[in-house]
Motif scaffolding. Structure first.
Motif, PDB file in Angstrom:
ATOM      1  N   PRO A 100     -54.710  22.222  19.625  1.00 12.48           N
ATOM      2  CA  PRO A 100     -56.645  21.843  20.180  1.00 12.48           C
ATOM      3  C   PRO A 100     -57.133  20.825  19.974  1.00 12.48           C
ATOM      4  CG  PRO A 100     -55.336  24.122  20.056  1.00 12.48           C
ATOM      5  CD  PRO A 100     -54.808  23.292  19.171  1.00 12.48           C
ATOM      6  N   ALA A 101     -57.074  21.364  19.124  1.00 12.82           N
ATOM      7  CA  ALA A 101     -57.986  19.691  18.185  1.00 12.82           C
ATOM      8  C   ALA A 101     -57.997  18.081  18.429  1.00 12.82           C
ATOM      9  CB  ALA A 101     -58.705  19.972  17.330  1.00 12.82           C
ATOM     10  N   ALA A 102     -55.989  18.455  18.073  1.00 10.68           N
ATOM     11  CA  ALA A 102     -55.734  16.961  18.307  1.00 10.68           C
ATOM     12  C   ALA A 102     -55.025  16.124  19.468  1.00 10.68           C
ATOM     13  CB  ALA A 102     -53.811  17.487  18.259  1.00 10.68           C
ATOM     14  N   ARG A 103     -55.809  17.296  20.658  1.00  9.17           N
ATOM     15  CA  ARG A 103     -55.350  16.525  22.148  1.00  9.17           C
ATOM     16  C   ARG A 103     -57.464  16.749  22.532  1.00  9.17           C
ATOM     17  NH1 ARG A 103     -52.430  21.489  22.593  1.00  9.17           N
ATOM     18  NH2 ARG A 103     -54.058  22.617  23.210  1.00  9.17           N
ATOM     19  N   LEU A 104     -58.238  17.152  21.907  1.00  6.41           N
ATOM     20  CA  LEU A 104     -59.605  16.934  22.937  1.00  6.41           C
ATOM     21  C   LEU A 104     -59.927  15.686  22.107  1.00  6.41           C
ATOM     22  CD1 LEU A 104     -62.188  17.810  23.363  1.00  6.41           C
ATOM     23  CD2 LEU A 104     -62.290  19.318  21.266  1.00  6.41           C
ATOM     24  N   LEU A 105     -59.961  15.625  20.456  1.00  2.00           N
ATOM     25  CA  LEU A 105     -59.839  14.634  18.915  1.00  2.00           C
ATOM     26  C   LEU A 105     -59.031  13.345  19.796  1.00  2.00           C
ATOM     27  CD1 LEU A 105     -60.843  15.615  16.057  1.00  2.00           C
ATOM     28  CD2 LEU A 105     -62.775  15.577  18.010  1.00  2.00           C
ATOM     29  N   LEU A 106     -58.028  13.152  20.252  1.00  2.44           N
ATOM     30  CA  LEU A 106     -56.799  12.051  19.613  1.00  2.44           C
ATOM     31  C   LEU A 106     -56.554  11.840  21.063  1.00  2.44           C
ATOM     32  CD1 LEU A 106     -55.344  12.326  16.781  1.00  2.44           C
ATOM     33  CD2 LEU A 106     -57.751  10.715  17.457  1.00  2.44           C
ATOM     34  N   GLY A 107     -56.119  12.700  22.069  1.00  2.63           N
ATOM     35  CA  GLY A 107     -55.397  13.282  22.952  1.00  2.63           C
ATOM     36  C   GLY A 107     -53.533  12.815  22.800  1.00  2.63           C
ATOM     37  N   VAL A 108     -53.484  13.570  21.469  1.00  2.00           N
ATOM     38  CA  VAL A 108     -52.260  13.897  21.657  1.00  2.00           C
ATOM     39  C   VAL A 108     -51.618  15.468  21.215  1.00  2.00           C
ATOM     40  CG1 VAL A 108     -51.907  11.485  20.263  1.00  2.00           C
ATOM     41  CG2 VAL A 108     -52.042  14.006  18.886  1.00  2.00           C
ATOM     42  N   HIS A 109     -50.577  15.664  21.161  1.00  2.00           N
ATOM     43  CA  HIS A 109     -49.663  16.727  21.399  1.00  2.00           C
ATOM     44  C   HIS A 109     -48.773  16.829  19.812  1.00  2.00           C
ATOM     45  CE1 HIS A 109     -50.335  18.097  25.592  1.00  2.00           C
ATOM     46  NE2 HIS A 109     -49.670  16.508  25.255  1.00  2.00           N
ATOM     47  N   THR A 110     -49.268  18.042  19.313  1.00  2.00           N
ATOM     48  CA  THR A 110     -49.044  18.340  18.127  1.00  2.00           C
ATOM     49  C   THR A 110     -47.270  18.477  17.683  1.00  2.00           C
ATOM     50  OG1 THR A 110     -50.585  19.651  17.460  1.00  2.00           O
ATOM     51  CG2 THR A 110     -51.170  17.879  16.212  1.00  2.00           C
ATOM     52  N   CYS A 111     -47.029  19.204  18.790  1.00  2.00           N
ATOM     53  CA  CYS A 111     -45.763  20.901  19.246  1.00  2.00           C
ATOM     54  C   CYS A 111     -45.471  20.771  20.207  1.00  2.00           C
ATOM     55  CB  CYS A 111     -46.027  21.721  18.437  1.00  2.00           C
ATOM     56  SG  CYS A 111     -47.362  22.706  19.314  1.00  2.00           S
ATOM     57  N   GLY A 112     -43.903  20.473  20.327  1.00  2.00           N
ATOM     58  CA  GLY A 112     -43.029  20.344  21.742  1.00  2.00           C
ATOM     59  C   GLY A 112     -41.501  20.513  22.089  1.00  2.00           C
ATOM     60  N   THR A 113     -41.573  20.253  23.007  1.00  2.00           N
ATOM     61  CA  THR A 113     -40.059  20.730  23.196  1.00  2.00           C
ATOM     62  C   THR A 113     -39.682  19.164  22.921  1.00  2.00           C
ATOM     63  OG1 THR A 113     -39.950  20.689  25.329  1.00  2.00           O
ATOM     64  CG2 THR A 113     -39.898  22.456  24.480  1.00  2.00           C
ATOM     65  N   ALA A 114     -38.059  19.302  21.987  1.00  2.00           N
ATOM     66  CA  ALA A 114     -37.378  17.217  22.491  1.00  2.00           C
ATOM     67  C   ALA A 114     -36.385  17.764  23.131  1.00  2.00           C
ATOM     68  CB  ALA A 114     -37.368  17.397  21.368  1.00  2.00           C
ATOM     69  N   GLY A 115     -35.218  16.233  22.591  1.00  2.00           N
ATOM     70  CA  GLY A 115     -34.025  17.107  23.460  1.00  2.00           C
ATOM     71  C   GLY A 115     -33.225  17.554  22.859  1.00  2.00           C
ATOM     72  N   PRO A 130     -45.058  24.065  10.223  1.00  2.00           N
ATOM     73  CA  PRO A 130     -45.219  24.411  11.963  1.00  2.00           C
ATOM     74  C   PRO A 130     -46.050  24.819  12.187  1.00  2.00           C
ATOM     75  CG  PRO A 130     -43.170  24.328  10.502  1.00  2.00           C
ATOM     76  CD  PRO A 130     -43.726  24.569   9.663  1.00  2.00           C
ATOM     77  N   SER A 131     -47.176  26.071  11.163  1.00  2.00           N
ATOM     78  CA  SER A 131     -47.734  26.596  12.082  1.00  2.00           C
ATOM     79  C   SER A 131     -49.409  25.635  12.181  1.00  2.00           C
ATOM     80  CB  SER A 131     -48.170  27.993  10.635  1.00  2.00           C
ATOM     81  OG  SER A 131     -48.308  27.596   9.570  1.00  2.00           O
ATOM     82  N   TYR A 132     -49.366  25.061  10.377  1.00  2.00           N
ATOM     83  CA  TYR A 132     -50.511  23.992  10.850  1.00  2.00           C
ATOM     84  C   TYR A 132     -50.204  23.226  11.657  1.00  2.00           C
ATOM     85  CZ  TYR A 132     -53.040  20.360   8.794  1.00  2.00           C
ATOM     86  OH  TYR A 132     -54.124  18.854   9.307  1.00  2.00           O
ATOM     87  N   ALA A 133     -49.149  21.852  13.040  1.00  2.08           N
ATOM     88  CA  ALA A 133     -49.236  21.675  13.338  1.00  2.08           C
ATOM     89  C   ALA A 133     -49.714  22.634  14.689  1.00  2.08           C
ATOM     90  CB  ALA A 133     -48.209  21.040  13.774  1.00  2.08           C
ATOM     91  N   THR A 134     -48.940  23.688  15.048  1.00  4.21           N
ATOM     92  CA  THR A 134     -50.058  23.988  15.975  1.00  4.21           C
ATOM     93  C   THR A 134     -51.078  24.894  15.840  1.00  4.21           C
ATOM     94  OG1 THR A 134     -47.683  25.569  15.868  1.00  4.21           O
ATOM     95  CG2 THR A 134     -49.255  26.680  17.641  1.00  4.21           C
ATOM     96  N   LEU A 135     -51.736  24.897  15.081  1.00  7.51           N
ATOM     97  CA  LEU A 135     -53.012  25.515  14.642  1.00  7.51           C
ATOM     98  C   LEU A 135     -54.038  24.505  15.303  1.00  7.51           C
ATOM     99  CD1 LEU A 135     -55.068  28.041  14.033  1.00  7.51           C
ATOM    100  CD2 LEU A 135     -54.994  27.031  11.896  1.00  7.51           C
TER     101      LEU A 135
END
Length: 232
Positions: A145-160, A137-142
């Motif tokens: 920011p790059a994933a949001r910048l390059l692909l416009g996606v989030h790699t971690c967050g809250t779910a149901g 999970p720490s890799y996804a967190t790290l």
């Protein structure tokens, strides 16, 4: 295969023990693509999971109606408890892979075929990261920011159901062609994932692609036990 793991309990001296979260790991592929009918599809093809190997399809129509196709009541219940849908159907979901060509058949409802192309620079870079690192999970967190910048996606967050989720990408390849029929209706040719899908805290990349991924879902233990009673 790494599956759900309980970290036990700790007695606080007040009678009821504190239950720690459990982590569930899903290892496989996610394909996200759009069609010219503005239907967007997300395939999850899991080689290893707490439920064994399985595949599922999330589909969002042009009017925003969100549908889950999953192979069993247990997988459907878990996915529907993690993401948001307007409709859930339990149907066999079969995936075939022959070289760069993928076929997906979900009962009598969906027929999907798509072709993946050669990986670009980002895919080459992701493949260079050791697999055990990508699974943390720490890799996804790290890399968020790059994933949001390059692909416009989030790699971690809250779910149901009080769950948290992390996506660790190992590889990325473009989807170059696709055909899809839902309930006998042609959904059109390949198109960007536009508008974004609204199943969870983030969408897939706008450009159709296939991602090799390890997904970690951290769930409160009581929620997991309750879901297990409901779905068994």
């Amino acid at each position: 295969m790494r599956t759900a793991r309980s970290h036990g309990t700790r007695d606080l001296g007040r009678g009821a023990p504190e239950r720690r979260p459990v982590s569930l790991r899903f290892d496989g592929w996610i394909a996200g693509l759009g069609t010219t009918s503005r239907t967007r599809l997300v395939l999850g093809h899991w080689a290893r999971s707490p439920f064994g190997p399985f595949s599922d399809v999330m589909l969002e129509r042009a009017d925003g109606h969100r549908l889950l196709l999953a192979p069993t009541r247990r997988t459907a219940g878990f996915i529907a408890g993690t993401y948001g849908f307007d409709e859930v159907r339990v149907v066999p979901v079969r995936v075939g892979v022959a070289g760069n060509h993928w076929t997906v058949v979900a009962g009598a409802l969906l027929d999907l075929t798509f072709t993946v192309g050669r990986r670009g620079a980002l895919g080459v870079l992701l493949r260079a990261v050791p697999g055990p690192v990508c699974a943390r999970p720490s890799y996804a967190t790290l890399t968020g920011p790059a994933a949001r910048l390059l692909l416009g996606v989030h790699t971690c967050g809250t779910a149901g159901a009080g769950r948290h989720e992390w996506y660790g990408a190992h590889d990325l390849r473009p989807v170059t062609a696709a055909t899809a029929r839902f309930e006998g209706r042609d959904l059109g040719s390949l198109a960007p994932v536009e508008p974004p899908v609204h199943f969870g805290f983030g969408s897939t990349p706008r450009t159709p692609c296939l991602v090799r991924v390890t997904t970690t879902v951290r769930a409160p233990d009581p929620a997991r036990r309750s879901a297990g009673r409901q779905l068994d």
